[in-house]
Structures are given as C-alpha cells and as structure tokens.
Scaffold this motif. Structure first.
Motif, PDB file in Angstrom:
ATOM      1  N   ASP A 112       6.428   3.751   2.223  1.00 31.75           N
ATOM      2  CA  ASP A 112       6.380   2.406   2.786  1.00 31.75           C
ATOM      3  C   ASP A 112       6.125   1.441   1.631  1.00 31.75           C
ATOM      4  OD1 ASP A 112       5.762  -0.025   3.942  1.00 31.75           O
ATOM      5  OD2 ASP A 112       4.477   0.825   5.507  1.00 31.75           O
ATOM      6  N   MET A 113       7.095   0.569   1.369  1.00 34.99           N
ATOM      7  CA  MET A 113       6.992  -0.311   0.206  1.00 34.99           C
ATOM      8  C   MET A 113       5.896  -1.361   0.340  1.00 34.99           C
ATOM      9  SD  MET A 113       8.874   0.857  -2.041  1.00 34.99           S
ATOM     10  CE  MET A 113       8.660  -0.466  -3.228  1.00 34.99           C
ATOM     11  N   LYS A 114       5.363  -1.555   1.538  1.00 32.63           N
ATOM     12  CA  LYS A 114       4.332  -2.580   1.694  1.00 32.63           C
ATOM     13  C   LYS A 114       3.138  -2.321   0.781  1.00 32.63           C
ATOM     14  CE  LYS A 114       3.585  -2.856   6.250  1.00 32.63           C
ATOM     15  NZ  LYS A 114       4.380  -1.726   6.804  1.00 32.63           N
ATOM     16  N   LEU A 115       2.786  -1.045   0.622  1.00 30.32           N
ATOM     17  CA  LEU A 115       1.616  -0.731  -0.202  1.00 30.32           C
ATOM     18  C   LEU A 115       1.798  -1.126  -1.675  1.00 30.32           C
ATOM     19  CD1 LEU A 115      -1.157   0.462  -0.742  1.00 30.32           C
ATOM     20  CD2 LEU A 115      -0.165   2.736  -0.582  1.00 30.32           C
ATOM     21  N   PRO A 116       2.874  -0.654  -2.348  1.00 31.23           N
ATOM     22  CA  PRO A 116       3.016  -1.097  -3.747  1.00 31.23           C
ATOM     23  C   PRO A 116       3.224  -2.604  -3.890  1.00 31.23           C
ATOM     24  CG  PRO A 116       4.884   0.290  -3.075  1.00 31.23           C
ATOM     25  CD  PRO A 116       3.853   0.404  -1.998  1.00 31.23           C
ATOM     26  N   ILE A 117       3.864  -3.226  -2.913  1.00 27.45           N
ATOM     27  CA  ILE A 117       4.030  -4.693  -2.984  1.00 27.45           C
ATOM     28  C   ILE A 117       2.656  -5.366  -2.923  1.00 27.45           C
ATOM     29  CG2 ILE A 117       4.864  -6.737  -1.738  1.00 27.45           C
ATOM     30  CD1 ILE A 117       7.262  -4.950  -0.798  1.00 27.45           C
ATOM     31  N   GLN A 118       1.854  -4.940  -1.963  1.00 25.02           N
ATOM     32  CA  GLN A 118       0.524  -5.556  -1.835  1.00 25.02           C
ATOM     33  C   GLN A 118      -0.301  -5.329  -3.102  1.00 25.02           C
ATOM     34  OE1 GLN A 118      -2.068  -5.103   1.827  1.00 25.02           O
ATOM     35  NE2 GLN A 118      -3.536  -4.401   0.294  1.00 25.02           N
ATOM     36  N   TYR A 119      -0.207  -4.118  -3.651  1.00 26.17           N
ATOM     37  CA  TYR A 119      -0.977  -3.808  -4.863  1.00 26.17           C
ATOM     38  C   TYR A 119      -0.569  -4.732  -6.009  1.00 26.17           C
ATOM     39  CZ  TYR A 119      -3.311  -1.043  -8.467  1.00 26.17           C
ATOM     40  OH  TYR A 119      -4.127  -0.639  -9.499  1.00 26.17           O
ATOM     41  N   ALA A 120       0.739  -4.950  -6.151  1.00 25.68           N
ATOM     42  CA  ALA A 120       1.219  -5.815  -7.239  1.00 25.68           C
ATOM     43  C   ALA A 120       0.758  -7.256  -7.037  1.00 25.68           C
ATOM     44  CB  ALA A 120       2.740  -5.750  -7.339  1.00 25.68           C
ATOM     45  N   LEU A 121       0.598  -7.658  -5.784  1.00 25.30           N
ATOM     46  CA  LEU A 121       0.128  -9.021  -5.513  1.00 25.30           C
ATOM     47  C   LEU A 121      -1.383  -9.150  -5.722  1.00 25.30           C
ATOM     48  CD1 LEU A 121       2.138  -9.894  -2.253  1.00 25.30           C
ATOM     49  CD2 LEU A 121       2.593 -10.702  -4.579  1.00 25.30           C
ATOM     50  N   SER A 122      -2.124  -8.129  -5.317  1.00 24.96           N
ATOM     51  CA  SER A 122      -3.588  -8.276  -5.272  1.00 24.96           C
ATOM     52  C   SER A 122      -4.306  -7.697  -6.474  1.00 24.96           C
ATOM     53  CB  SER A 122      -4.136  -7.604  -4.009  1.00 24.96           C
ATOM     54  OG  SER A 122      -4.028  -6.191  -4.115  1.00 24.96           O
ATOM     55  N   PHE A 123      -3.608  -6.861  -7.283  1.00 26.92           N
ATOM     56  CA  PHE A 123      -4.240  -6.213  -8.439  1.00 26.92           C
ATOM     57  C   PHE A 123      -5.073  -7.216  -9.233  1.00 26.92           C
ATOM     58  CE2 PHE A 123      -4.279  -5.275 -12.966  1.00 26.92           C
ATOM     59  CZ  PHE A 123      -4.802  -4.002 -12.972  1.00 26.92           C
ATOM     60  N   PRO A 124      -6.284  -6.878  -9.682  1.00 24.48           N
ATOM     61  CA  PRO A 124      -6.920  -5.551  -9.625  1.00 24.48           C
ATOM     62  C   PRO A 124      -7.646  -5.263  -8.317  1.00 24.48           C
ATOM     63  CG  PRO A 124      -8.323  -7.042 -10.859  1.00 24.48           C
ATOM     64  CD  PRO A 124      -7.103  -7.829 -10.459  1.00 24.48           C
ATOM     65  N   GLU A 125      -7.638  -6.210  -7.395  1.00 21.37           N
ATOM     66  CA  GLU A 125      -8.252  -5.954  -6.098  1.00 21.37           C
ATOM     67  C   GLU A 125      -7.351  -5.052  -5.259  1.00 21.37           C
ATOM     68  OE1 GLU A 125     -10.157  -8.889  -3.052  1.00 21.37           O
ATOM     69  OE2 GLU A 125      -9.374 -10.095  -4.690  1.00 21.37           O
ATOM     70  N   ARG A 126      -7.955  -4.309  -4.336  1.00 19.85           N
ATOM     71  CA  ARG A 126      -7.197  -3.606  -3.300  1.00 19.85           C
ATOM     72  C   ARG A 126      -7.605  -4.224  -1.967  1.00 19.85           C
ATOM     73  NH1 ARG A 126      -4.891   1.315  -4.611  1.00 19.85           N
ATOM     74  NH2 ARG A 126      -5.461   2.208  -6.619  1.00 19.85           N
ATOM     75  N   LEU A 127      -6.653  -4.816  -1.267  1.00 19.43           N
ATOM     76  CA  LEU A 127      -6.965  -5.499  -0.018  1.00 19.43           C
ATOM     77  C   LEU A 127      -6.912  -4.543   1.163  1.00 19.43           C
ATOM     78  CD1 LEU A 127      -4.882  -8.788  -0.454  1.00 19.43           C
ATOM     79  CD2 LEU A 127      -7.290  -8.384  -1.034  1.00 19.43           C
ATOM     80  N   ASN A 128      -7.864  -4.726   2.048  1.00 16.70           N
ATOM     81  CA  ASN A 128      -7.887  -3.998   3.299  1.00 16.70           C
ATOM     82  C   ASN A 128      -6.621  -4.326   4.111  1.00 16.70           C
ATOM     83  OD1 ASN A 128      -8.821  -2.474   5.386  1.00 16.70           O
ATOM     84  ND2 ASN A 128     -10.822  -3.469   5.477  1.00 16.70           N
ATOM     85  N   ASN A 129      -6.103  -3.379   4.839  1.00 23.08           N
ATOM     86  CA  ASN A 129      -4.941  -3.645   5.682  1.00 23.08           C
ATOM     87  C   ASN A 129      -4.899  -2.613   6.802  1.00 23.08           C
ATOM     88  OD1 ASN A 129      -3.793  -1.223   4.743  1.00 23.08           O
ATOM     89  ND2 ASN A 129      -2.941  -2.255   2.960  1.00 23.08           N
TER      90      ASN A 129
ATOM     91  N   VAL B  33      -9.138  10.395  -3.281  1.00 23.66           N
ATOM     92  CA  VAL B  33      -9.843   9.204  -2.815  1.00 23.66           C
ATOM     93  C   VAL B  33      -8.828   8.326  -2.089  1.00 23.66           C
ATOM     94  CG1 VAL B  33     -11.104   7.129  -3.482  1.00 23.66           C
ATOM     95  CG2 VAL B  33     -11.441   9.254  -4.765  1.00 23.66           C
ATOM     96  N   GLN B  34      -9.164   7.887  -0.885  1.00 25.66           N
ATOM     97  CA  GLN B  34      -8.309   6.923  -0.184  1.00 25.66           C
ATOM     98  C   GLN B  34      -8.991   5.559  -0.223  1.00 25.66           C
ATOM     99  OE1 GLN B  34      -6.277   8.115   3.476  1.00 25.66           O
ATOM    100  NE2 GLN B  34      -6.961   6.228   4.428  1.00 25.66           N
ATOM    101  N   PHE B  35      -8.240   4.551  -0.652  1.00 30.26           N
ATOM    102  CA  PHE B  35      -8.793   3.206  -0.774  1.00 30.26           C
ATOM    103  C   PHE B  35      -8.474   2.385   0.473  1.00 30.26           C
ATOM    104  CE2 PHE B  35      -8.236   4.968  -4.983  1.00 30.26           C
ATOM    105  CZ  PHE B  35      -9.454   4.682  -5.585  1.00 30.26           C
ATOM    106  N   GLN B  36      -9.069   1.208   0.547  1.00 30.09           N
ATOM    107  CA  GLN B  36      -8.930   0.412   1.772  1.00 30.09           C
ATOM    108  C   GLN B  36      -7.542  -0.198   1.932  1.00 30.09           C
ATOM    109  OE1 GLN B  36     -11.851  -2.687   1.711  1.00 30.09           O
ATOM    110  NE2 GLN B  36     -10.937  -3.777  -0.013  1.00 30.09           N
TER     111      GLN B  36
END
Lengths: 380, 380
Positions: free
Chosen positions: B262-279, A247-250
């Motif tokens: 690309d570290m941007k993804l885990p950084i964004q996840y740690a900021l937005s969790f439990p949401e996943r933000l579109n990018n 599954v790929q998320f947004q």
C-alpha cells in the motif's frame, strides 16, 4: 580498546563472547572471567586471554584451580567472589552471561559503577526490572541486550522515537514441541525437550524454549528494556528463527532485524554499539533459506507463556516468583524428578500460594526468590 | 502545516498522496496539483482540496478545464506550465509523482529551491542521477524516496552509518510472469502483463514489473540515493511483497522494513519524516499472511533486469538510453504494436546503437532522451 569482564565465561554466551573478542584483538581486551564450576574450560580461557581477575563460584573448584594454575592471577571464590569481580575490577563493559537469578547482584554492582552491561542474563530484568532500570537511570549506566530478540528490537529502534512505537513483535521458534499435541507433554523426555531445532544453547534455556517460558521471560524483559506495557508486546511463532524480532510503529510500518541463529552477532553488537564491526560471520542467504512461516502462539498449549503474561500484568514480585519456580521446576525436570507437563503446574501453584507484593525492595526480591525456591523444592 | 505541491496528482501515486493528506488536514495543505490530461479527476481534486495553482500538460485540456471551472484559480498549461508550478509556487514539499522522463525538469526546479522532494518518479534519478544528486548537495535540498523499496531502505538506514552498509537487498514481487517460461514472453498479452499479483499501479509501471525493468530502474535509483556501487545492490524475488527491502550491514546483521503493499505508507513517511504519524491504514498481520518465500531472480529470463545492471555499470548516458528505449517500447507494447518479448530486444538495440557519453550534461541527457525515443519510434 575496551576492557571486558565476562560473568559466566564458560557457558554458551560466555564462549561465544570470547569467540567475538578473539576476532577483534584491537578492540576488546578480556580483563576478567568467571564460572560456576567448569574450571577445565576456565583454565583454557585463562591461558588464551590472560585475564587479570578470575572468579569461581564453587569454592572447592576455586581451590583446585589455584593449585593447577600456580600463577600470580587473582582467583576469587564463592558468590561473593563473583560480585567482587564486578565491584572491584577495572573494566568498561560487563557481559552478563550467567544463567538465572544469580546474575542479578553482580549486574547491579556494574550498574552502580555506571558501566555498559551487555545483558544476556534476562532474569536480572525479569525479577527486579523496576529496581534495575531505576539504578540504570540513577547511575547513567547502559544496558544493551544480548538476547537475539531484544538485540533485534534495539537495532530496529536506532534512530526512531520510542513514543512512536505501536507494538513490538517478539518472534519465537516454538521450540522442539511446536507441532506436538498438548497431550504429548505428559511423557515428553528430557532428551526430546533438549533437542532444539535451531539454537544450540545451555540446558536451562533450551527447556525454557520447549515450554515457551523463554519467550515469556523475554516478554517481561522487553517490558523493562523498552518501557512498553504487556498489550504492546506480541509474540509470533516463526520456526525458522531468521527474523529475530520486529517493531511496528504508529504509522503501520514494521522494521525487522534478520540473521542466522548465531549469538555472536548480538554479542558483538552489544560490545561495539553504536559501531557495527566488520566480521567474517556466515551471512544469511535468503534464497537458500527459501521460506519463512508465521503462526499465532498456542497459549492454551504453552501455559508457561500465558503465566508469564499474567505475572507481568500482576507486577511486583510476581515475575520473581514465576522465575524462581521455573528455575527449580526445570532443574527437577532435567533430573527426571517431574514430568514436562508439571513445570507449568508448579509455576501456577507458586504464583497462587506465595504472597503477592506490589513494590518489593531488592531485599524483598532476594527473600521472595528464596521462599519460592524452598516452596517448590519442598512441595513437589 | 506543510504546503504540498503534487506533480501528477491524477495518477496512482498522486491519488494516494491525496488520500494521505486527507487524513492529516492539520499537518498538510495542498497548494498545487498537476496532470497530463485527466481533467475530470483534476476538477474533483480542485473542488476538494482547493489548491492555489493547477497545471495541465495537455494545452487543449487546460483550456477546457478553464471553461469548466470558471474560478479565480491559476491554471498553467503545457510542459512549461508544469515546470512553472515547481518554479514559482509557494510550497515546502514537492511530491514527484509524474511518470517517466517528464518528471526530471520540474523536479530539478524544486531541488534548486532547496525543497524536500518526496520522489516517486524514479526516472529523475535513473536518467540524471549524477546531476540531480549534485544539485541536491549544492542547494541543500532533500530527496525522500516514495518507492516502497527505497522507502524501506531509507527507514532501515535511519540512525545507522552508511559506511557500514555491506549491501542492500531490493525485494521484487517477480510480477505476473514469475512462474512462466521465457518462451511464454513471445505471446504474452497486454491483459496478462497488466495483471499484477500484489500492487495496483499505473499501466507503465505494471508492464515494467512484468519485465522486471521496474526492479532494474530501482537498482539504478538505489545507486544514486544511497551512493552504492552495482555490486552492493542485490535483487531477491519475494512474491508476497511484504518485506519491501533490506539492508545488510558489515557485521552481517540485516534490517528489513515490512508492510502491506500500500503506497500510502511510504508516501506518508516521505511527507512526515523524521516523524511517523499515527494513521488507520490496515496493519500487517503476519500469522494471517503465513508464508514468505525468497528466490534468486532469473537474469536469463528477465533480460531487462540484466540490461539495467549493465547500463548502471556503463554509467554516463546509458541509463538514460535504457529508460527512454523502455518507455517507448512499453508504449508500443501497450498499443499492441510489438510483442512482450521485443521490449528487452529493443532496449538492447538502443544501448548498442546509440553513442555512449561518459559525463553528459543536462542538455546532453535531454538530447539523448530525444534521440533514443526517435530511434525506437522509427526503427521498430
């Protein structure tokens, strides 16, 4: 202790279901089993698991079994017998392990009883996805997929928000003809088509794997299970069949579920969800597998996969026509009556010739299935 | 709108954190940034993000910055300045992106305020895991890992039961020396060691990747983040760095998280969790990557990885000694003062010579860190 009814207990998924239940006698009890006609194996299963109800689709085999058993066990027969097993017996989980269209009506009975369906019979959703998912919501039933691909996606979605899914990626082994030219399909033999590199499955699904129709049916099944449009369902060829789907998320993150090609794991998951039960199934050792590869599928070569996407986009009764035409075409191929390359041509013809309906009722679907079977049986 | 304080905003993780925040101006606001001494970059960041508080560890650089800025912005300085930023400013999320032991004390201040910590500074957990996790529970703080491996595991565990985890599998690129013989380590140059095949990172972590100490520190970090013993934490070499790590459950099922390096993804996840933000981060295209491979790590060659497992098993202050000895040894290697092959030898010596403590207090840890640094500085 969960009571389990297995529709199609003598097929590959049925036998594996019993293998799983055998390992967890404290968790699951077999209350009913059914078969088309394999009463030898059914009798062994009756002796081991002692179900309360048994159904055999073939009426004369049902009679033969009654004579052999000489016990008080209830033996139903005929298509109605299978439906009655789903309708009238006492169970918590129905394992839908029948092959083809015949799984639809008994599954609907279980849904109307608000049961959990461990669904291996993908045709139920392919031919009547809109009706089935509507009934699931209406009767608060629950479908947990048993197909390894859909189980993988289901597992990847646990704890996630379906609205944040960008796409799902169904992996495909590519089957025995992945590296053959399209010209090879002219003279491909039944034996060659049945020689799947990774999975040991029944004949019908193994041929579907060789044509990649199996993946096409899974695309349609995924559409109904996860409520995603065709353009959010992608197929990637992964010949090792270790990543079962993704599954790929947004946010761009991909989650995948991995395991050996062994149906016991998704079956157990569908039975025990949300729990994961300890077991002694062989574990995946990545360093010993060493290499995973990935390719785009060849839509030009695997016409059945293209036809399935087209049928999903057309909607209405198109997937039902696709499925029925495929079932009869595969039967004919297995009997040596048509060439391997004709399977996709027959399905294409059926989709072109049989009238499209936008919103078929269940009766329309049953009728459409019959018309398509007759058309293919008589025209080729 | 979440207020974010970034400790170490001029390093690789800090810069990527600002790249993420730049994309989501409606979700995150930078309220504070800190650096060791890179005031040129800090000044640019101040101009773009307009934080309320700034701290510079190097006191003379802090003074230089004050002169240049000529604004009302609050500029703290020294190690205390960084700690004060974490202690006294108003924020929702602290990004712990400092390198090495120095991340520990400010992170503890944020934990005591019950904040969310997006933790990239693995040393915080490596050197004082027991104390830190105790404080997280006591003050209802929250640590979301930013390391790609631990973020992967965190993502795989969403919706799952930690008690059903059989093991976690940390993937390792193997670094630039994966395919070199151990004898090569004698004369490996700084330039060769800094030439990481997949990730662009700071110098310290890139050398740690070449020795595989980075993976060793991650094993210890994983132990504290997920509460698993050493024998349930496995390392598998996966040179492509696409699968960022995996979790195997007790039913044998494996879940993996995948993405580009690309570290941007885990950084964004740690900021937005439990949401996943579109990018619009670049997406992973498996058919274009084509091949994943997997190997057992070579524990004989990568002695630092073995030493990390030993330190985890010893417990107490052993991981603190391991980490401090490694920090100084890597510094010496980067300055050309020791050979690459001496890094592991120095750590081994430090672990052998410095007294083991079973249950060190925070003061003991700070003391042990100093003693180890002095020992390594003076002995080699």
């Amino acid at each position: 202790m969960k009571k389990v009814l297995i529709l199609g207990s003598t097929g590959s998924i049925g036998v594996n279901s019993l293998n799983v239940i055998r390992e967890h006698p404290d968790k699951f009890q077999v209350v009913g089993i059914t078969t088309n006609s394999n009463i030898e194996l059914l009798e062994q299963q009756i002796n081991e698991f002692n179900p309360k109800i048994v159904a055999v689709k073939d009426v004369s085999q049902a009679k033969a079994l009654k004579k052999r058993l000489n016990s008080s066990i209830e033996i139903l027969s005929g298509e109605d017998g299978i439906i009655n097993a789903a309708l009238n017996s006492d169970y918590d989980i129905l394992i839908g392990a029948m092959v083809g269209f015949s799984g639809l009506l008994p599954t609907i009975e279980a849904i109307k009883k608000g049961k959990r369906i461990a669904l291996a019979n993908k045709e139920t959703l392919v031919v009547a996805g809109e009706i089935v998912t509507g009934l699931v919501a209406e009767f608060s039933a629950e479908i947990i997929p048993v197909d390894s691909e859909h189980s993988a996606i289901y597992q990847c979605l646990v704890g996630e928000n379906l609205e944040e899914v960008e796409k799902i990626i169904l992996t495909a082994s590519g089957g025995p003809f992945l590296n053959k030219d399209k010209s090879f399909f002219e003279n491909a033999t039944v034996e060659e088509a049945l020689n799947h590199p990774n999975w040991k499955m029944g004949n019908k699904i193994t041929i579907d794997s060789a044509t990649m129709m199996n993946k096409g049916l899974e695309v349609i099944e995924a559409h109904w299970l996860f409520g995603l449009p065709a353009e959010k369902i992608e197929v990637v060829v992964h010949p090792q069949s270790i990543i079962h789907s993704m599954v790929q998320f947004q946010d761009g993150s991909i989650k995948a579920q991995l395991g050996l090609p062994d149906m016991k794991l998704p079956i157990q998951y569908a039975l025990s969800f949300p729990e994961r039960l300890n077991n002694n199934f062989t574990r995946t050792n990545l360093p010993s597998i060493k290499t995973f590869t990935f390719f785009e599928p060849d839509f030009d070569k695997f016409e059945c996969l293209s036809l399935a996407y087209q049928a999903l986009r057309s909607g209405g009764n198109a997937p039902c026509i696709l499925n029925a035409a495929n079932e009869i075409a595969v039967e004919k191929f297995l009997l040596g009556k048509i060439k391997f390359s004709e399977i996709s041509k027959i399905i294409y013809e059926a989709l072109s010739k049989i009238e499209h309906q936008k919103s078929p009722s269940l009766d329309d679907i049953i009728e459409c299935d019959k018309i398509t079977r007759d058309f293919v049986t008589n025209s080729f």
